[in-house]
Design a protein around this motif. Structure first.
Motif, mmCIF file in Angstrom:
data_model
loop_
_atom_site.group_PDB
_atom_site.id
_atom_site.type_symbol
_atom_site.label_atom_id
_atom_site.label_comp_id
_atom_site.label_asym_id
_atom_site.label_seq_id
_atom_site.Cartn_x
_atom_site.Cartn_y
_atom_site.Cartn_z
ATOM 1 N N VAL A 1 0.840 -1.197 0.000
ATOM 2 C CA VAL A 1 0.000 0.000 0.000
ATOM 3 C C VAL A 1 0.873 1.243 0.000
ATOM 4 C CG1 VAL A 1 -1.743 1.320 1.283
ATOM 5 C CG2 VAL A 1 -1.857 -1.181 1.231
ATOM 6 N N ARG A 2 0.567 2.173 -0.909
ATOM 7 C CA ARG A 2 1.142 3.516 -0.853
ATOM 8 C C ARG A 2 0.296 4.305 0.136
ATOM 9 N NH1 ARG A 2 5.521 6.620 -1.521
ATOM 10 N NH2 ARG A 2 6.018 5.492 -3.465
ATOM 11 N N VAL A 3 0.850 4.573 1.300
ATOM 12 C CA VAL A 3 0.103 5.213 2.389
ATOM 13 C C VAL A 3 -0.030 6.707 2.108
ATOM 14 C CG1 VAL A 3 0.025 5.633 4.870
ATOM 15 C CG2 VAL A 3 0.983 3.482 3.998
ATOM 16 N N ASN B 1 -6.907 -0.974 10.486
ATOM 17 C CA ASN B 1 -6.913 -0.652 11.920
ATOM 18 C C ASN B 1 -6.511 -1.898 12.695
ATOM 19 O OD1 ASN B 1 -9.912 0.536 10.828
ATOM 20 N ND2 ASN B 1 -8.423 2.036 11.521
ATOM 21 N N GLY B 2 -5.452 -1.799 13.497
ATOM 22 C CA GLY B 2 -5.122 -2.875 14.421
ATOM 23 C C GLY B 2 -4.382 -4.041 13.812
ATOM 24 N N TRP B 3 -4.761 -5.261 14.213
ATOM 25 C CA TRP B 3 -4.150 -6.520 13.796
ATOM 26 C C TRP B 3 -2.687 -6.623 14.211
ATOM 27 C CZ3 TRP B 3 -7.422 -10.134 13.027
ATOM 28 C CH2 TRP B 3 -8.612 -9.923 12.331
ATOM 29 N N GLY B 4 -2.275 -5.863 15.224
ATOM 30 C CA GLY B 4 -0.892 -5.917 15.670
ATOM 31 C C GLY B 4 0.057 -5.082 14.834
ATOM 32 N N VAL B 5 -0.491 -4.379 13.841
ATOM 33 C CA VAL B 5 0.344 -3.497 13.020
ATOM 34 C C VAL B 5 0.868 -2.359 13.901
ATOM 35 C CG1 VAL B 5 0.272 -1.849 11.123
ATOM 36 C CG2 VAL B 5 -0.782 -4.097 10.863
ATOM 37 N N GLY B 6 2.143 -2.066 13.777
ATOM 38 C CA GLY B 6 2.780 -1.072 14.639
ATOM 39 C C GLY B 6 3.285 -1.658 15.939
ATOM 40 N N GLU B 7 3.002 -2.952 16.152
ATOM 41 C CA GLU B 7 3.462 -3.659 17.352
ATOM 42 C C GLU B 7 4.356 -4.843 16.981
ATOM 43 O OE1 GLU B 7 0.207 -4.210 20.370
ATOM 44 O OE2 GLU B 7 -1.024 -3.543 18.675
ATOM 45 N N THR B 8 3.842 -5.716 16.111
ATOM 46 C CA THR B 8 4.604 -6.879 15.665
ATOM 47 C C THR B 8 4.838 -6.875 14.159
ATOM 48 O OG1 THR B 8 2.569 -8.176 15.422
ATOM 49 C CG2 THR B 8 3.695 -8.290 17.550
ATOM 50 N N HIS B 9 4.202 -5.956 13.437
ATOM 51 C CA HIS B 9 4.307 -5.857 11.985
ATOM 52 C C HIS B 9 4.390 -4.379 11.631
ATOM 53 C CE1 HIS B 9 3.483 -7.663 7.921
ATOM 54 N NE2 HIS B 9 3.161 -6.402 7.657
ATOM 55 N N TRP B 10 5.271 -4.011 10.720
ATOM 56 C CA TRP B 10 5.464 -2.593 10.396
ATOM 57 C C TRP B 10 4.139 -1.914 10.046
ATOM 58 C CZ3 TRP B 10 10.507 -1.178 7.336
ATOM 59 C CH2 TRP B 10 11.620 -1.561 8.101
ATOM 60 N N GLY B 11 3.963 -0.704 10.600
ATOM 61 C CA GLY B 11 2.682 -0.023 10.526
ATOM 62 C C GLY B 11 2.605 1.162 9.585
ATOM 63 N N GLY B 12 1.679 2.067 9.925
ATOM 64 C CA GLY B 12 1.257 3.101 8.991
ATOM 65 C C GLY B 12 1.987 4.420 9.029
ATOM 66 N N LEU B 13 2.889 4.636 9.984
ATOM 67 C CA LEU B 13 3.595 5.916 10.050
ATOM 68 C C LEU B 13 4.813 5.894 9.135
ATOM 69 C CD1 LEU B 13 3.127 6.749 13.818
ATOM 70 C CD2 LEU B 13 2.264 8.061 11.865
ATOM 71 N N ALA B 14 4.541 5.624 7.875
ATOM 72 C CA ALA B 14 5.529 5.574 6.810
ATOM 73 C C ALA B 14 4.788 5.726 5.487
ATOM 74 C CB ALA B 14 6.310 4.260 6.841
ATOM 75 N N GLN B 15 5.547 5.977 4.423
ATOM 76 C CA GLN B 15 4.912 6.214 3.132
ATOM 77 C C GLN B 15 4.518 4.928 2.411
ATOM 78 O OE1 GLN B 15 8.114 8.667 1.623
ATOM 79 N NE2 GLN B 15 6.908 10.533 1.913
ATOM 80 N N LYS B 16 4.999 3.773 2.886
ATOM 81 C CA LYS B 16 4.608 2.500 2.301
ATOM 82 C C LYS B 16 4.390 1.467 3.398
ATOM 83 C CE LYS B 16 6.343 2.532 -2.427
ATOM 84 N NZ LYS B 16 6.955 1.696 -3.493
ATOM 85 N N ALA B 17 3.545 0.487 3.106
ATOM 86 C CA ALA B 17 3.317 -0.628 4.028
ATOM 87 C C ALA B 17 3.039 -1.882 3.211
ATOM 88 C CB ALA B 17 2.146 -0.329 4.955
#
Length: 327
Positions: A33-35, A87-103
């Motif tokens: 995803v291009r965030v 939203n959620g699913w452990g993203v930003g905790e165990t899997h790279w999350g949304g505070l970046a330009q790509k995910a």
């Protein structure tokens, strides 16, 4: 290369920095995803500051929310160009999350962006607003209607509380807000609260049972606040609990539950099944006044997210923080 916030922990310490990242470092997933936008939630602030062990693996890109456009997909439900949110699913905790330009993500975690919202508006809602809607759905599921009486919303000036207040009032409920910031009284009344109470009245140890008042409640605080809310909930009332801003403890007695039949409904937004997520977003599209999102939210660039994290934890941030990851 793309920009993102990276949290690292090693012999040099714990740190969050804005840096350039190579796309080859993205974790496994069947959708890239291009965030365009993310958010800054309470959990994100804990992760960035390191004030709680939110991050489970390092290095980590924080951000439990994102909105963007699919760049590449091998998932059957998504194709390049699709607008999606997560939203959620452990993203930003165990899997790279949304505070970046790509995910790069598991496509099963995504939901389509509702046509009623722009990406900015979806992130003005974010996990906080989606959690608030899950609380509303739980109240309805347990039979609480506007005719039953007042609904208490704690932490009302925060993200969950702001959206809960706006949605409940639009649905016809009488909303009483709790806040530790008197300056936010007018803001909360504009969202639909009929009364604003000082959080100090709930923050210290209380009696096992108090005077019955609330037909239902949305609590994001936990600890003594949640105990006091349960103790003052009316016969067969329903309290939804979705946060721990005041602490993870629950210093209560069983009295409200066995003498008044109060229901304490736990709300989890992280692993919530997809059908309930879709229903929550469908209801947000119909039951949240989009015009109120401007009052509920502020937008910052990715460069400001790190410095804002401590202020959010200190209760100095109103409502929702949208992060434009491209500035």
């Amino acid at each position: 290369m793309f920009k993102g916030i990276l949290i690292e922990k090693d012999e040099a310490g714990y740190r969050a920095t804005l840096t350039d990242l190579d796309e080859g470092r993205l974790p496994e997933g069947d959708v890239t995803v291009r965030v365009s936008h993310s958010t800054l939630n309470y959990k994100d602030a804990l992760a960035i500051t390191g004030k709680a062990p939110v991050v489970r693996t390092f290095p980590m890109v924080p951000g439990i929310d994102l909105a963007g456009t699919v760049e590449h997909s091998t998932h059957p439900d998504y194709a390049a160009g699709d607008a999606v949110i997560l939203n959620g699913w452990g993203v930003g905790e165990t899997h790279w999350g949304g505070l970046a330009q790509k995910a790069r993500l598991n496509g099963n975690w995504l939901v389509p962006l509702p046509a009623q919202f722009t990406p900015q508006q979806a992130m003005a809602i974010g996990t906080a607003g989606y959690t608030a809607m899950l609380c509303v759905l739980a109240l309805e599921r347990h039979g609480v209607t506007p005719a039953h009486g007042e609904i208490l919303v704690t932490g009302a000036a925060g993200g969950v509380g702001s959206v809960a207040t706006a949605v409940l009032s639009r649905l016809g409920y009488t909303v009483v807000a709790v806040s530790g910031r008197p300056v936010e009284t007018d803001y909360l009344k504009r969202l639909g609260a009929v009364e604003v109470l000082d959080r100090a009245a709930f923050a210290t140890p209380g009696k096992p049972l108090g005077k019955e008042r609330w037909a239902g409640a949305v609590d994001v605080v936990g600890s003594h606040t949640l105990a006091n809310v349960c103790a003052t909930t009316r016969y067969r009332g329903v309290v939804t609990a979705c946060g721990l801003a005041g602490g993870m403890d629950f210093p209560a007695t069983v009295a409200p539950f066995i003498l008044r039949g109060v229901t304490l409904a736990g709300i989890d937004s992280v692993m919530c099944p997809r059908p309930e997520r879709l229903e929550a977003w469908r209801r947000l599209a119909s039951d949240l006044d989009v015009a109120k999102l401007a009052a509920i939210s502020q937008e910052v660039g990715l460069t400001k997210a790190i410095s804002l994290a401590s202020k959010l934890l200190d209760g100095e941030v109103r409502g929702r923080v949208i992060v434009d990851v491209n500035r």
